[in-house]
Scaffold this motif. Structure first.
Motif, PDB file in Angstrom:
ATOM      1  N   CYS A  15       9.528 -61.747 -45.174  1.00  0.00           N
ATOM      2  CA  CYS A  15       9.320 -62.383 -46.480  1.00  0.00           C
ATOM      3  C   CYS A  15       9.933 -61.541 -47.600  1.00  0.00           C
ATOM      4  O   CYS A  15      10.457 -62.093 -48.572  1.00  0.00           O
ATOM      5  N   CYS A  18      13.384 -62.554 -48.323  1.00  0.00           N
ATOM      6  CA  CYS A  18      13.555 -64.003 -48.456  1.00  0.00           C
ATOM      7  C   CYS A  18      13.567 -64.428 -49.929  1.00  0.00           C
ATOM      8  O   CYS A  18      12.790 -63.919 -50.745  1.00  0.00           O
ATOM      9  N   CYS A  33       4.448 -67.389 -51.711  1.00  0.00           N
ATOM     10  CA  CYS A  33       5.522 -68.258 -51.237  1.00  0.00           C
ATOM     11  C   CYS A  33       5.010 -69.690 -51.289  1.00  0.00           C
ATOM     12  O   CYS A  33       4.010 -70.002 -50.634  1.00  0.00           O
ATOM     13  N   CYS A  44       9.000 -66.531 -41.408  1.00  0.00           N
ATOM     14  CA  CYS A  44       8.877 -67.891 -40.889  1.00  0.00           C
ATOM     15  C   CYS A  44      10.253 -68.514 -40.774  1.00  0.00           C
ATOM     16  O   CYS A  44      11.253 -67.940 -41.191  1.00  0.00           O
TER      17      CYS A  44
HETATM   18  S1  SF4 Z   1       6.798 -67.423 -45.521  1.00  0.00           S
HETATM   19 FE1  SF4 Z   1       8.871 -67.977 -44.895  1.00  0.00          FE
HETATM   20  S2  SF4 Z   1       9.790 -69.029 -46.663  1.00  0.00           S
HETATM   21 FE2  SF4 Z   1       7.974 -67.889 -47.362  1.00  0.00          FE
HETATM   22  S3  SF4 Z   1       8.754 -65.936 -48.097  1.00  0.00           S
HETATM   23 FE3  SF4 Z   1       8.136 -65.673 -45.948  1.00  0.00          FE
HETATM   24  S4  SF4 Z   1      10.022 -66.052 -44.745  1.00  0.00           S
HETATM   25 FE4  SF4 Z   1      10.338 -66.877 -46.813  1.00  0.00          FE
END
Ligand code: SF4
Length: 50
Positions: A15, A18, A33, A44
């Motif tokens: 994350c 991301c 998120c 994810c």
């Molecule tokens: S949960 Fe998934 S979409 Fe959200 S920040 Fe983490 S990797 Fe990215």
């Protein structure tokens, strides 16, 4: 697409890496998120590189 979430994302695809992740406020462990709290170390299948 179904969400496949893991608390321990693959190296370089957590994350924290991301573009959907909002970093935690000072003193907090989890960032945000899509209005959900997630730890920076999670990951994810909606990952999108910053
Ligand atoms: S949960 Fe998934 S979409 Fe959200 S920040 Fe983490 S990797 Fe990215």
């Amino acid at each position: 697409m179904d969400l496949k979430f893991t608390l321990s994302g693959p190296r370089g695809k957590t994350c924290a890496d991301c573009s959907h992740f909002q970093a935690p406020k000072p003193g907090l462990l989890n960032g945000m998120c899509f209005n959900h709290e997630v730890p920076a170390t999670a990951g994810c299948n909606f990952f999108r590189k910053k």
